[in-house]
Design a protein around this motif. Structure first.
Motif, PDB file in Angstrom:
ATOM      1  N   LEU A  15      -8.534  38.664 -43.359  1.00 55.86           N
ATOM      2  CA  LEU A  15      -9.305  38.273 -44.543  1.00 55.86           C
ATOM      3  C   LEU A  15      -8.453  38.176 -45.804  1.00 55.86           C
ATOM      4  O   LEU A  15      -8.935  37.714 -46.833  1.00 55.86           O
ATOM      5  N   ASN A  16      -7.200  38.575 -45.735  1.00 60.02           N
ATOM      6  CA  ASN A  16      -6.301  38.480 -46.875  1.00 60.02           C
ATOM      7  C   ASN A  16      -5.929  37.005 -47.094  1.00 60.02           C
ATOM      8  O   ASN A  16      -5.377  36.354 -46.222  1.00 60.02           O
ATOM      9  N   LYS A  17      -6.210  36.482 -48.275  1.00 62.31           N
ATOM     10  CA  LYS A  17      -5.977  35.064 -48.549  1.00 62.31           C
ATOM     11  C   LYS A  17      -4.501  34.745 -48.781  1.00 62.31           C
ATOM     12  O   LYS A  17      -4.112  33.585 -48.754  1.00 62.31           O
ATOM     13  N   SER A  18      -3.681  35.757 -49.003  1.00 61.35           N
ATOM     14  CA  SER A  18      -2.263  35.489 -49.249  1.00 61.35           C
ATOM     15  C   SER A  18      -1.486  35.228 -47.953  1.00 61.35           C
ATOM     16  O   SER A  18      -0.377  34.716 -48.007  1.00 61.35           O
ATOM     17  N   HIS A  19      -2.081  35.566 -46.806  1.00 59.30           N
ATOM     18  CA  HIS A  19      -1.403  35.324 -45.533  1.00 59.30           C
ATOM     19  C   HIS A  19      -1.610  33.880 -45.084  1.00 59.30           C
ATOM     20  O   HIS A  19      -2.672  33.299 -45.275  1.00 59.30           O
ATOM     21  N   ASP A  20      -0.584  33.323 -44.498  1.00 55.43           N
ATOM     22  CA  ASP A  20      -0.603  31.962 -43.972  1.00 55.43           C
ATOM     23  C   ASP A  20      -1.500  31.904 -42.729  1.00 55.43           C
ATOM     24  O   ASP A  20      -1.699  32.903 -42.038  1.00 55.43           O
ATOM     25  N   SER A  21      -2.047  30.729 -42.425  1.00 57.77           N
ATOM     26  CA  SER A  21      -2.918  30.601 -41.250  1.00 57.77           C
ATOM     27  C   SER A  21      -2.163  30.874 -39.955  1.00 57.77           C
ATOM     28  O   SER A  21      -2.725  31.399 -39.001  1.00 57.77           O
ATOM     29  N   TYR A  22      -0.869  30.534 -39.903  1.00 52.82           N
ATOM     30  CA  TYR A  22      -0.086  30.812 -38.696  1.00 52.82           C
ATOM     31  C   TYR A  22       0.102  32.314 -38.485  1.00 52.82           C
ATOM     32  O   TYR A  22       0.122  32.787 -37.350  1.00 52.82           O
ATOM     33  N   ASP A  23       0.225  33.065 -39.572  1.00 55.36           N
ATOM     34  CA  ASP A  23       0.324  34.515 -39.457  1.00 55.36           C
ATOM     35  C   ASP A  23      -0.998  35.101 -38.950  1.00 55.36           C
ATOM     36  O   ASP A  23      -1.007  36.051 -38.164  1.00 55.36           O
ATOM     37  N   LYS A  24      -2.102  34.525 -39.383  1.00 52.27           N
ATOM     38  CA  LYS A  24      -3.409  34.988 -38.910  1.00 52.27           C
ATOM     39  C   LYS A  24      -3.594  34.668 -37.428  1.00 52.27           C
ATOM     40  O   LYS A  24      -4.144  35.463 -36.677  1.00 52.27           O
ATOM     41  N   ILE A  25      -3.102  33.503 -37.000  1.00 60.43           N
ATOM     42  CA  ILE A  25      -3.174  33.149 -35.581  1.00 60.43           C
ATOM     43  C   ILE A  25      -2.333  34.125 -34.764  1.00 60.43           C
ATOM     44  O   ILE A  25      -2.752  34.585 -33.701  1.00 60.43           O
ATOM     45  N   ARG A  26      -1.157  34.469 -35.267  1.00 56.60           N
ATOM     46  CA  ARG A  26      -0.306  35.449 -34.575  1.00 56.60           C
ATOM     47  C   ARG A  26      -1.010  36.798 -34.468  1.00 56.60           C
ATOM     48  O   ARG A  26      -0.935  37.475 -33.444  1.00 56.60           O
ATOM     49  N   ALA A  27      -1.691  37.202 -35.537  1.00 58.86           N
ATOM     50  CA  ALA A  27      -2.401  38.486 -35.527  1.00 58.86           C
ATOM     51  C   ALA A  27      -3.543  38.461 -34.505  1.00 58.86           C
ATOM     52  O   ALA A  27      -3.749  39.436 -33.770  1.00 58.86           O
ATOM     53  N   ILE A  28      -4.271  37.346 -34.434  1.00 55.66           N
ATOM     54  CA  ILE A  28      -5.358  37.233 -33.453  1.00 55.66           C
ATOM     55  C   ILE A  28      -4.784  37.263 -32.038  1.00 55.66           C
ATOM     56  O   ILE A  28      -5.340  37.911 -31.142  1.00 55.66           O
ATOM     57  N   LEU A  29      -3.676  36.572 -31.818  1.00 54.34           N
ATOM     58  CA  LEU A  29      -3.049  36.579 -30.486  1.00 54.34           C
ATOM     59  C   LEU A  29      -2.565  37.974 -30.118  1.00 54.34           C
ATOM     60  O   LEU A  29      -2.705  38.393 -28.962  1.00 54.34           O
ATOM     61  N   LEU A  30      -2.013  38.715 -31.068  1.00 56.75           N
ATOM     62  CA  LEU A  30      -1.601  40.089 -30.790  1.00 56.75           C
ATOM     63  C   LEU A  30      -2.802  40.951 -30.419  1.00 56.75           C
ATOM     64  O   LEU A  30      -2.721  41.792 -29.520  1.00 56.75           O
ATOM     65  N   TYR A  31      -3.914  40.731 -31.097  1.00 54.37           N
ATOM     66  CA  TYR A  31      -5.139  41.461 -30.759  1.00 54.37           C
ATOM     67  C   TYR A  31      -5.587  41.115 -29.338  1.00 54.37           C
ATOM     68  O   TYR A  31      -5.931  41.994 -28.550  1.00 54.37           O
ATOM     69  N   ILE A  32      -5.570  39.829 -28.997  1.00 56.76           N
ATOM     70  CA  ILE A  32      -5.997  39.397 -27.661  1.00 56.76           C
ATOM     71  C   ILE A  32      -5.061  39.969 -26.595  1.00 56.76           C
ATOM     72  O   ILE A  32      -5.505  40.441 -25.553  1.00 56.76           O
ATOM     73  N   PHE A  33      -3.756  39.947 -26.856  1.00 58.73           N
ATOM     74  CA  PHE A  33      -2.793  40.491 -25.890  1.00 58.73           C
ATOM     75  C   PHE A  33      -2.998  41.994 -25.705  1.00 58.73           C
ATOM     76  O   PHE A  33      -2.911  42.503 -24.601  1.00 58.73           O
ATOM     77  N   THR A  35      -5.699  43.806 -26.152  1.00 57.03           N
ATOM     78  CA  THR A  35      -6.973  44.176 -25.521  1.00 57.03           C
ATOM     79  C   THR A  35      -7.187  43.478 -24.186  1.00 57.03           C
ATOM     80  O   THR A  35      -8.243  43.625 -23.591  1.00 57.03           O
ATOM     81  N   ASN A  36      -6.199  42.702 -23.750  1.00 62.67           N
ATOM     82  CA  ASN A  36      -6.281  41.963 -22.481  1.00 62.67           C
ATOM     83  C   ASN A  36      -7.468  41.011 -22.472  1.00 62.67           C
ATOM     84  O   ASN A  36      -8.210  40.923 -21.500  1.00 62.67           O
ATOM     85  N   GLY A  37      -7.645  40.315 -23.576  1.00 65.19           N
ATOM     86  CA  GLY A  37      -8.718  39.325 -23.691  1.00 65.19           C
ATOM     87  C   GLY A  37      -9.830  39.810 -24.600  1.00 65.19           C
ATOM     88  O   GLY A  37      -9.911  40.974 -24.955  1.00 65.19           O
ATOM     89  N   THR A  38     -10.682  38.876 -24.987  1.00 62.54           N
ATOM     90  CA  THR A  38     -11.829  39.185 -25.826  1.00 62.54           C
ATOM     91  C   THR A  38     -13.004  38.350 -25.349  1.00 62.54           C
ATOM     92  O   THR A  38     -12.847  37.488 -24.485  1.00 62.54           O
ATOM     93  N   THR A  39     -14.162  38.578 -25.909  1.00 63.56           N
ATOM     94  CA  THR A  39     -15.329  37.796 -25.515  1.00 63.56           C
ATOM     95  C   THR A  39     -15.325  36.463 -26.257  1.00 63.56           C
ATOM     96  O   THR A  39     -14.679  36.313 -27.303  1.00 63.56           O
ATOM     97  N   GLN A  40     -16.047  35.510 -25.721  1.00 62.04           N
ATOM     98  CA  GLN A  40     -16.144  34.192 -26.356  1.00 62.04           C
ATOM     99  C   GLN A  40     -16.782  34.310 -27.731  1.00 62.04           C
ATOM    100  O   GLN A  40     -16.333  33.678 -28.686  1.00 62.04           O
TER     101      GLN A  40
END
Length: 133
Positions: A15-33, A35-40
């Motif tokens: 939710l931090n607006k100063s972070h780039d969208s690619y950094d947010k995608i990396r953070a989401i991918l780290l979360y998915i990795f 937790t071994n996946g997430t729900t749809q």
């Protein structure tokens, strides 16, 4: 120290607006990795709240690399069964064996499942076991 609630740590970063969208995608991918996946539903909410709808394919396409982006029982059934290597002699620093070694050994021994490995599972009938095919 192990993170107990990874979503609580992840949300302020997303939710931090100063972070780039690619950094947010990396953070989401780290979360998915982690937790071994997430729900749809959870993935859709994350993508909408972070406003990365146009780049959501970067996350969803990891399924083509056998990363369980969406966790389900179907994805867990296709895990490759590892060989027991506890009795093999190993060096002190090389106790871990990659999955590709198991796959290659099964390919050599003609033991690959034809459903998961349709092009590698069976040797041609003229193969007599000597030399590469």
């Amino acid at each position: 120290e192990k993170v107990k609630d990874s979503m609580r740590v992840l949300l302020p970063v997303l939710l931090n607006k100063s972070h780039d969208s690619y950094d947010k995608i990396r953070a989401i991918l780290l979360y998915i990795f982690s937790t071994n996946g997430t729900t749809q539903e959870n993935l859709d909410k994350l993508i909408q709240n972070v406003h990365i709808e146009s780049d959501s394919d970067m996350i969803r396409n990891w399924k083509y690399l056998d990363v369980p982006v969406i966790s389900s029982f179907v994805a867990q059934q296709h895990k490759y069964i590892r060989r027991d290597r506890s009795k093999e002699e190993t060096f002190q620093l090389s106790r871990w064996t990659p999955v590709i070694k198991d796959v290659m050994e099964d390919a050599i021994e003609n033991k690959l499942d034809s459903k998961d490995w349709p092009y590698c599972s069976r040797c041609p009938p003229t193969w007599n076991g000597s030399g590469a095919v």
